[in-house]
Write a protein that holds these residues in place. Structure first.
Motif, mmCIF file in Angstrom:
data_model
loop_
_atom_site.group_PDB
_atom_site.id
_atom_site.type_symbol
_atom_site.label_atom_id
_atom_site.label_comp_id
_atom_site.label_asym_id
_atom_site.label_seq_id
_atom_site.Cartn_x
_atom_site.Cartn_y
_atom_site.Cartn_z
ATOM 1 N N MET A 1 0.850 -1.169 0.000
ATOM 2 C CA MET A 1 0.000 0.000 0.000
ATOM 3 C C MET A 1 0.899 1.237 0.000
ATOM 4 O O MET A 1 1.747 1.385 0.876
ATOM 5 C CB MET A 1 -0.910 -0.016 1.237
ATOM 6 C CG MET A 1 -2.074 0.945 1.156
ATOM 7 S SD MET A 1 -1.641 2.684 1.357
ATOM 8 C CE MET A 1 -0.974 2.648 3.008
ATOM 9 N N ILE A 2 0.681 2.109 -0.999
ATOM 10 C CA ILE A 2 1.579 3.248 -1.176
ATOM 11 C C ILE A 2 0.767 4.533 -1.299
ATOM 12 O O ILE A 2 0.029 4.709 -2.274
ATOM 13 C CB ILE A 2 2.440 3.067 -2.442
ATOM 14 C CG1 ILE A 2 3.156 1.708 -2.414
ATOM 15 C CG2 ILE A 2 3.443 4.208 -2.574
ATOM 16 C CD1 ILE A 2 3.864 1.356 -3.712
ATOM 17 N N GLN A 67 -1.256 11.726 5.259
ATOM 18 C CA GLN A 67 -0.730 10.381 5.066
ATOM 19 C C GLN A 67 -1.471 9.331 5.886
ATOM 20 O O GLN A 67 -1.688 8.211 5.431
ATOM 21 C CB GLN A 67 0.763 10.348 5.418
ATOM 22 C CG GLN A 67 1.424 9.014 5.097
ATOM 23 C CD GLN A 67 2.926 9.050 5.279
ATOM 24 O OE1 GLN A 67 3.508 10.087 5.582
ATOM 25 N NE2 GLN A 67 3.568 7.908 5.114
ATOM 26 N N MET A 71 -3.205 6.057 4.349
ATOM 27 C CA MET A 71 -2.817 4.716 4.768
ATOM 28 C C MET A 71 -4.009 3.917 5.252
ATOM 29 O O MET A 71 -4.161 2.738 4.932
ATOM 30 C CB MET A 71 -1.744 4.801 5.858
ATOM 31 C CG MET A 71 -0.392 5.279 5.359
ATOM 32 S SD MET A 71 0.864 5.295 6.660
ATOM 33 C CE MET A 71 0.988 3.545 7.037
ATOM 34 N N GLY A 74 -6.084 2.692 2.330
ATOM 35 C CA GLY A 74 -5.457 1.555 1.665
ATOM 36 C C GLY A 74 -5.537 0.291 2.489
ATOM 37 O O GLY A 74 -5.806 -0.800 1.958
ATOM 38 N N ILE A 75 -5.322 0.407 3.785
ATOM 39 C CA ILE A 75 -5.397 -0.755 4.675
ATOM 40 C C ILE A 75 -6.821 -1.312 4.714
ATOM 41 O O ILE A 75 -7.036 -2.524 4.700
ATOM 42 C CB ILE A 75 -4.923 -0.367 6.092
ATOM 43 C CG1 ILE A 75 -3.404 -0.125 6.084
ATOM 44 C CG2 ILE A 75 -5.286 -1.439 7.113
ATOM 45 C CD1 ILE A 75 -2.871 0.499 7.356
ATOM 46 N N ILE A 83 -0.037 -7.058 4.746
ATOM 47 C CA ILE A 83 -0.109 -5.725 4.160
ATOM 48 C C ILE A 83 1.237 -5.043 4.335
ATOM 49 O O ILE A 83 1.766 -4.954 5.449
ATOM 50 C CB ILE A 83 -1.210 -4.878 4.809
ATOM 51 C CG1 ILE A 83 -2.581 -5.539 4.617
ATOM 52 C CG2 ILE A 83 -1.206 -3.465 4.238
ATOM 53 C CD1 ILE A 83 -3.720 -4.801 5.292
ATOM 54 N N THR A 85 3.283 -1.477 3.828
ATOM 55 C CA THR A 85 3.143 -0.044 3.588
ATOM 56 C C THR A 85 4.516 0.550 3.316
ATOM 57 O O THR A 85 5.522 0.117 3.883
ATOM 58 C CB THR A 85 2.513 0.674 4.793
ATOM 59 O OG1 THR A 85 3.356 0.511 5.948
ATOM 60 C CG2 THR A 85 1.129 0.124 5.102
ATOM 61 N N ASP A 87 6.499 4.443 1.485
ATOM 62 C CA ASP A 87 6.344 5.752 0.857
ATOM 63 C C ASP A 87 6.438 5.621 -0.656
ATOM 64 O O ASP A 87 7.007 4.654 -1.185
ATOM 65 C CB ASP A 87 7.422 6.717 1.359
ATOM 66 C CG ASP A 87 7.158 7.190 2.786
ATOM 67 O OD1 ASP A 87 5.970 7.225 3.179
ATOM 68 O OD2 ASP A 87 8.123 7.521 3.500
ATOM 69 N N SER A 150 8.143 4.370 6.934
ATOM 70 C CA SER A 150 6.848 3.870 6.463
ATOM 71 C C SER A 150 6.902 2.421 6.008
ATOM 72 O O SER A 150 5.855 1.779 5.860
ATOM 73 C CB SER A 150 6.336 4.736 5.307
ATOM 74 O OG SER A 150 6.058 6.044 5.742
ATOM 75 N N SER A 156 -2.805 -8.588 8.375
ATOM 76 C CA SER A 156 -4.045 -7.847 8.146
ATOM 77 C C SER A 156 -4.990 -7.931 9.337
ATOM 78 O O SER A 156 -5.655 -6.956 9.695
ATOM 79 C CB SER A 156 -4.736 -8.384 6.889
ATOM 80 O OG SER A 156 -5.955 -7.728 6.662
ATOM 81 N N HIS A 169 -0.106 7.621 12.123
ATOM 82 C CA HIS A 169 0.549 6.489 11.489
ATOM 83 C C HIS A 169 1.938 6.255 12.082
ATOM 84 O O HIS A 169 2.469 5.163 12.012
ATOM 85 C CB HIS A 169 0.662 6.716 9.975
ATOM 86 C CG HIS A 169 1.505 7.899 9.588
ATOM 87 N ND1 HIS A 169 1.003 9.182 9.529
ATOM 88 C CD2 HIS A 169 2.806 7.985 9.250
ATOM 89 C CE1 HIS A 169 1.955 10.002 9.161
ATOM 90 N NE2 HIS A 169 3.066 9.315 8.983
#
Length: 296
Positions: A1-2, A67, A71, A74-75, A83, A85, A87, A150, A156, A169
């Motif tokens: 996830m970006i 951010q 995040m 996306g999560i 998952i 993560t 940058d 990051s 998950s 985050h």
């Protein structure tokens, strides 16, 4: 996830690096890009990439939300058991992902990357980060070398239970520990920024401090929160009743009652505030599965 914010020059090379790192694993994966309100061609380029590769998912915010929000989006959307993560500015190296996935398979729930030989400016980036890491470790009781990195790998089932807001985050490791998360740290590579400009500066220090205060409150009161805040509310209510006597006496004597009235109103408001705060804390407590947020 970006998460992506105005990284039109980086998204193409980032995709290439991720594919190069993950394809040899011969396991299904998806790449989730979250466009956090970019004003350049980032979303246009990502959309075209998604058409060419069905493994790419692109989420877009109508405006910049930060951010943490990117995040969390996306999560929330991610469907895999693991998952990752990172940058979107190419400073994190996707080549480290296989090593981190192997580490989490040893039985960990979260693997944190810490940037070895960090390629950032010392005064504006490294120094504030060093101070923040020490402070976060002291307050949360979880010493982490690099909270700001990051590049992390999560199970998950754990990360989807962590409620985040503001710029929290950075505190994900501390917020997962109460869930019984097993955490490991590994050194990862770090590269100098090739394109664009950094989205962070010294101003973020104040946000970190405010979020630290919020987390400290959560840690102090999350164990049976409604009961703890109810006690404070009762105390404020008792003080309100006590302050009513001299207030009534002042009214009866036709004296100035401005100060006494103000104090009584403040105490009464404080009582209601603590009750509402306890209710909110209870909701957070339930969101975390009713776990005890205090640890030694």
């Amino acid at each position: 996830m970006i998460p992506i914010l105005n990284e039109e020059e980086s998204v193409g090379p980032m995709y290439d690096h991720v594919i190069k790192a993950l394809d040899p694993l011969e396991t299904p994966f998806e790449i989730i890009f979250v466009d956090d309100g970019s004003t350049d061609r980032s979303f246009e380029l990502l959309s075209q990439m998604a058409k060419d590769d069905p493994r790419i998912v692109v989420l877009k915010f109508r405006k910049n939300a930060g951010q943490t929000a990117a995040m969390m989006a996306g999560i929330e959307y991610a469907r895999g058991d693991m998952i990752v993560t990172m940058d979107g500015d190419l400073q994190n190296d996707p080549a480290d992902i296989p090593m981190m996935l192997a580490k989490i398979e040893e039985g960990y729930d979260l693997v944190i990357g810490w940037r070895m030989n960090r390629q950032d400016k010392w005064l504006s980036r490294k120094l504030p980060s060093m101070v923040a890491n020490k402070l976060i470790g002291k307050i949360t009781g979880l010493p982490v070398k690099d909270n700001g990195c990051s590049l992390k790998v999560y199970r998950s089932s754990v990360i989807k239970r962590v409620p985040l807001y503001s710029d929290m985050h950075r505190f994900i490791p501390a917020m997962t520990l109460p869930l019984g998360a097993r955490i490991a740290e590994v050194g990862v590579r770090h590269h100098a920024r090739q394109f664009g400009v950094s989205k962070y500066g010294l101003s973020r220090i104040f946000k970190v401090l405010l979020d630290l205060i919020a987390i400290k409150m959560l840690l102090l009161f999350a164990d049976k929160p409604i009961r703890r805040f109810f006690g404070l509310a009762v105390l404020a209510f008792v003080l309100t009743l006590v302050s009513l006597w001299p207030l009534l006496d002042a009214w009866a004597g036709d004296h100035s009652v401005m100060m006494q009235t103000t104090i009584t109103m403040l105490l009464g408001s404080l009582s209601v505030f603590f009750l509402l705060l306890g209710a909110v804390a209870s909701l957070v407590h339930q969101r975390l599965g009713g776990v005890n947020l205090r640890w030694d």
